[in-house]
Design an enzyme around this catalytic site. Structure first.
Site, short mmCIF file in Angstrom:
data_model
loop_
_atom_site.label_atom_id
_atom_site.label_comp_id
_atom_site.label_asym_id
_atom_site.label_seq_id
_atom_site.Cartn_x
_atom_site.Cartn_y
_atom_site.Cartn_z
N LYS A 236 -3.37 -3.58 8.71
CA LYS A 236 -3.93 -5.02 8.34
C LYS A 236 -2.75 -5.16 7.02
CE LYS A 236 -6.24 -6.88 11.43
NZ LYS A 236 -5.41 -7.01 12.53
N ASP B 100 0.89 -1.31 -0.14
CA ASP B 100 -0.01 0.07 -0.04
C ASP B 100 1.04 1.23 -0.08
OD1 ASP B 100 -1.58 2.35 0.82
OD2 ASP B 100 -2.67 1.02 2.33
N TYR C 238 1.18 -2.14 17.02
CA TYR C 238 0.07 -2.19 15.87
C TYR C 238 0.30 -1.49 14.62
CZ TYR C 238 -2.41 -3.71 20.14
OH TYR C 238 -2.90 -4.65 21.32
C1 F6R Z 1 -7.68 -0.54 7.56
C2 F6R Z 1 -7.65 0.83 7.15
C3 F6R Z 1 -8.44 1.82 7.19
C4 F6R Z 1 -8.05 3.11 8.42
C5 F6R Z 1 -8.90 4.03 8.88
C6 F6R Z 1 -8.10 5.20 9.62
O1 F6R Z 1 -6.68 -1.60 7.54
O2 F6R Z 1 -6.53 1.26 6.40
O3 F6R Z 1 -9.80 1.39 7.78
O4 F6R Z 1 -7.34 2.26 9.31
O5 F6R Z 1 -9.46 4.45 7.50
O6 F6R Z 1 -7.23 5.63 8.97
P1 F6R Z 1 -6.36 6.80 9.39
O7 F6R Z 1 -5.67 6.35 10.95
O8 F6R Z 1 -5.01 6.66 8.43
O9 F6R Z 1 -7.08 8.10 9.70
MG MG Z 2 -3.99 2.21 3.08
MG MG Z 3 -4.97 -1.79 1.78
#
Ligand code: F6R
Ligand code: MG
Ligand code: MG
Length: 368
Positions: free
Chosen positions: A229, A12, A226
């Protein structure tokens, strides 16, 4: 022709919009990079949600430095472009400048398979978004060990002996090989715990021919805390001595629950979609899986991809996944929608616990 290696390396490197999808310019840039490499037999650039997938054939073998460096350099180049476009979480693998709930974010995931080409070699590459590598345990068991899924296990002499499963414990860094069908009850004790034991490789038992390989990177363990994923990939060989293409796809006909979804911290149904529909939006999901079918042609040519889940026979699976998404969502912050504390990508628990220190009182045992 010597053996062929099929490498699927993914990362990613930035989302469009948020974590929901990938920008076409990034895919075009990745293609330019792979085109000029010169030492690949063939390649195909794809994406699932916000994950960039590099599919390559070559004759350098597995774990080859040249191939891995090519993938890494491509990810860096694409990250630089993603940063210019200010895509979301650009460079979370390399130098993070957008917070994503993790330090390192999604590091590259790898699945590689080296094999002697058969007269005709159908291969299916599964790519997932918003889930972890343990997500493959369920379909791999169905495809390679469950006669209710794979008719060939019962009626095709070439696979009737069954398959061997290599299972990894990423916490202890140990692997064990189980033989199916004799040891399925033992094996299920482990692979049923999908966040702890990951099915990494599968061989045909009669001649040890490789049948499937998954990516098993657990970023939380690499980064030591943490992180996102892992959004894993899986390569499965099909037909003539392996499960048929339809038996392989049948493993995904039920939208079973996987860990991931919003903030990598929720259980949700695994939804098989067409390439076009692999854009997790509702509550950043539900988690997606696409299936790219290829025939490996002369000189390692990737004849494909065919969009294997782009078929009305999977409409009901998708509808069921939507119903399950509603059902799970109504649990809100309660388990089993929310993952157990130890498996969550994000947690405020230590901070909240600290804030409330002193307010937790020891239970006084009363004599009755
Ligand atoms: C799960 C994922 C998303 C982010 C969520 C919060 O793997 O990528 O669900 O965890 O959108 O993202 P941030 O912390 O970047 O605002
Ligand atoms: Mg992402
Ligand atoms: Mg992804």
């Amino acid at each position: 022709m010597a053996k062929i290696t099929l490498s699927v390396i993914k990362a990613d490197i930035g989302g469009y919009v948020g974590h929901s999808s990938s920008h076409p310019d990034i895919l075009a840039r990745a293609e330019e990079n792979l085109k000029k490499a010169g030492f690949l037999l063939d390649f195909c650039v794809m994406r699932c949600g916000d994950d960039l997938e590099l599919i390559m054939t070559h004759q350098q073998g597995e774990d080859n430095e040249k191939i891995h460096k090519l993938a890494w350099d491509t990810f860096i180049d694409c990250t630089n472009l993603a940063k210019k476009m200010r895509l979301y979480g650009a460079g979370q693998d390399i130098l993070s400048d957008s917070f994503s709930g993790n330090v390192k974010g999604m590091g590259p995931g790898v699945a590689e398979i080296e094999f002697e080409q058969r007269k005709s070699d159908p291969v299916i590459i599964f790519m997932a978004d918003k889930t972890s590598p343990g997500a493959w345990n369920f379909p791999l068991y169905k495809i390679f060990a469950d006669p209710f899924n794979t008719a060939g296990l019962v009626i095709d002499p070439s696979i009737h002996d069954g398959f061997k499963f290599e299972v990894l414990d990423p916490y202890k860094e140990e692997t064990i090989i189980f033989s199916a069908p004799e040891e399925i009850y033992d094996m299920l004790v482990f692979i049923g715990a999908r966040e702890h034991y990951i099915t990494r490789r599968i061989w045909r038992k009669s001649d040890n021919e490789i049948a499937a390989v998954s990516s098993t990177q657990k970023l939380a363990l690499i980064a030591g805390k943490y992180v996102g994923k892992d959004d894993p990939v899986l390569i499965v060989r099909a037909q003539s001595g392996f499960p048929a293409v339809g038996e392989v796809l049948e493993g995904f006909a039920f939208p079973y629950l996987v860990a991931g979804w919003m903030r990598g911290s929720h259980n949700g149904p695994f939804m098989p979609t067409s390439f076009k529909e692999a854009n997790p939006t509702r509550f950043d999901g539900p988690p997606r899986v696409i299936a790219a079918g290829f025939q490996i042609g002369d000189e390692g040519k990737l004849v494909g991809p065919r969009d294997m889940f782009d078929d009305p026979s999977f409409d009901r699976t998708r509808r069921m996944a939507d119903e399950m998404a509603d059902y799970m969502r109504r649990h809100g912050p309660f388990e089993p929608h929310r993952l157990p504390l130890a498996d969550m990508e994000y947690t405020t628990l230590p901070d909240v616990r600290k804030k409330l220190e002193g307010r937790f009182k020891k239970e006084v045992k009363r004599e009755v």
